[in-house]
Scaffold this active site. Structure first.
Site, PDB file in Angstrom:
ATOM      1  N   ASP A  60     -29.422  29.592   2.699  1.00  0.00           N
ATOM      2  CA  ASP A  60     -29.154  30.989   2.574  1.00  0.00           C
ATOM      3  C   ASP A  60     -29.330  32.043   3.670  1.00  0.00           C
ATOM      4  OD1 ASP A  60     -31.521  30.575   1.430  1.00  0.00           O
ATOM      5  OD2 ASP A  60     -31.180  32.163  -0.158  1.00  0.00           O
ATOM      6  N   TYR A 101     -22.047  14.787  -2.344  1.00  0.00           N
ATOM      7  CA  TYR A 101     -20.882  13.854  -2.254  1.00  0.00           C
ATOM      8  C   TYR A 101     -20.901  12.646  -2.735  1.00  0.00           C
ATOM      9  CZ  TYR A 101     -19.810  18.337   0.521  1.00  0.00           C
ATOM     10  OH  TYR A 101     -19.587  19.619   0.820  1.00  0.00           O
ATOM     11  N   ASP A 144     -21.897  20.562   5.740  1.00  0.00           N
ATOM     12  CA  ASP A 144     -20.433  20.724   5.642  1.00  0.00           C
ATOM     13  C   ASP A 144     -20.031  22.406   6.025  1.00  0.00           C
ATOM     14  OD1 ASP A 144     -17.597  20.459   5.334  1.00  0.00           O
ATOM     15  OD2 ASP A 144     -18.153  19.743   3.303  1.00  0.00           O
ATOM     16  N   ASP A 150     -18.964  24.423   9.541  1.00  0.00           N
ATOM     17  CA  ASP A 150     -17.918  25.395   9.726  1.00  0.00           C
ATOM     18  C   ASP A 150     -18.031  26.494   9.960  1.00  0.00           C
ATOM     19  OD1 ASP A 150     -16.260  23.089   8.786  1.00  0.00           O
ATOM     20  OD2 ASP A 150     -14.995  24.240   7.491  1.00  0.00           O
ATOM     21  N   LYS A 208     -33.202  24.014   0.770  1.00  0.00           N
ATOM     22  CA  LYS A 208     -33.138  25.251  -0.202  1.00  0.00           C
ATOM     23  C   LYS A 208     -34.477  24.668  -1.157  1.00  0.00           C
ATOM     24  CE  LYS A 208     -31.469  28.599  -2.595  1.00  0.00           C
ATOM     25  NZ  LYS A 208     -31.504  29.934  -2.219  1.00  0.00           N
TER      26      LYS A 208
END
Ligand code: NAD
Length: 368
Positions: free
Chosen positions: A225, A143, A249, A253, A193
């Site tokens: 994942d 970001y 993020d 959620d 990852k």
């Protein structure tokens, strides 16, 4: 004379002002019972600031935040700005606030309210007793990395974002995760990852180095994942989840749905400067203006503010207990399913919770 704390109030867009109204009511009422006074300094942010000033966050607003004890934010975002360039979208204000205030550590605690065990889309036995804390890095990664943006070459548009982390950035957020784990069940799951991304390989290696400073805390690594899957399969395995900005993020959620509604969950963003407290949810344009918004996430964010900024854990506890009690009595907003319960609006659930907190204070043993 009570100590005065200045809190910058950024209600924002959509349901932001609706949930904030309940928060302001709570702070004004609490002043009568505890030895802290609040100077509430309200500013426009996000879409509201774009409409009034043409920018999502005025430099003067950021300056006021820097001078305050804490920032309390509702939510930003409005469909009318969906076609704006990234710098002129309401959400830009969040990134600029976090970066401007040095808030690199985002805490999202998630636990189950007993009253809501059947509200989750997951089975009771999967979610019973969940109690986890997502520690998300907030000022680095995709970001913020440069280069970022659009370009056109040979008549074709391309876009680029850059995921970048330095050792120092990883070290400071990893330390926070281990410190919080020490106050809990002493387990950190670091999510990355590393099978694909160089950034994640550095992340993993730095986290392992930091873990040596905390030999009493168990560390495990998990690929992002797999973590997305494990949060649904067996969320009780998690204590502290440590992860970078974008993974955090998305995962937080996902995790926010475990207790039954995103409208319950608070967050704190801590770092070098003024901390920011805000609900996990967005501006919910689909229900804005209808009096349906659940203010519990905002009230829980105020509880976090009392715990981390004002060092008043008993006030935090009183707010959290009152929320739990009102839900156990069957009161709920439209976003929560409570068999045989009574659905009420934002204002009414706010009043019920606040009067329950005040009753707590009226009991003789409560001297928070
Ligand atoms: P959202 O969180 O606003 O809404 C998702 C769903 O949850 C909607 O159905 C909404 O009605 C419901 N919901 C959310 N909060 C609720 C509450 N307190 N009470 C009852 N129901 C609630 O996410 P979205 O729809 O993806 O995004 C809407 C806007 O908010 C977008 O512009 C997005 O960019 C922005 N956003 C802002 C923040 C923030 O301010 N921190 C966070 C996420 C999204």
């Amino acid at each position: 004379m009570h100590k005065k704390e200045r809190i910058v109030i950024l209600a924002g867009d959509g349901i932001g002002p609706e949930v904030m109204a309940q928060g302001i009511k709570l702070l004004n009422k609490l002043e009568e019972y505890i030895e802290i006074g609040f100077d509430l300094d309200e500013h426009l942010v996000g879409g509201a600031a774009l409409k009034a000033y043409g920018v999502p966050l005025k430099p003067e607003t950021l300056e006021s935040c820097k001078q305050a004890s804490a920032v309390l934010l509702g939510a930003v975002g409005s469909p009318e700005f969906d076609d704006n360039p990234p710098d002129l979208r309401p959400e830009r204000a969040l990134l600029d606030l976090r970066a401007g205030l040095g808030c690199f550590c985002n805490l999202r605690p998630i636990h189950l309210y007993k009253a809501l065990i059947d509200s989750s889309t997951l089975k009771r036995e999967v979610i019973a007793d969940i109690d986890l804390l997502v520690v998300r890095e907030l000022t680095g990664g995709l970001y913020f990395g440069k280069p970022a943006g659009f370009e056109t070459a040979n008549g074709e548009r391309t876009a680029v974002n850059t995921m970048t982390y330095s050792e120092a950035e990883i070290q400071r957020i990893a330390r926070k995760a281990f410190e919080f784990a020490r106050l809990r069940r002493r387990k950190v799951t670091s999510v990355d990852k590393a099978n694909v991304l160089a950034v994640s390989q550095l992340w993993r290696s730095v986290v392992e180095d930091v873990a040596k400073e905390f030999p009493d805390v168990q560390l495990e690594h998990m690929l992002v994942d797999n973590c997305a899957m494990q949060l649904i399969r067996n969320p009780r395995q998690f204590d502290v989840i440590l992860t970078e900005n974008m993974f955090g993020d998305i995962l937080s959620d996902e995790a926010s749905m475990l207790p039954g509604s995103i409208g319950l969950l608070p967050s704190a963003s801590l770092g070098d400067g003024t901390p920011i407290y805000e609900p996990v949810h967005g501006s919910a344009p689909d229900i804005a203006g209808k009096g349906l918004a659940n203010p519990i996430a905002l009230l829980n964010s105020i509880a976090m503010m009392f715990r981390y900024t004002f060092s008043r854990p008993l006030v935090a506890l009183a707010i959290e207990e009152a929320i739990s009690t009102i839900l156990l009595r069957g009161y709920h907003t439209a976003d929560m399913k409570l068999e045989g319960g009574k659905q009420v609006g934002s204002e009414e659930i706010g009043d019920l919770i606040i009067s329950e907190i005040i009753q707590e204070y009226s009991r003789p043993f409560m001297t928070a």
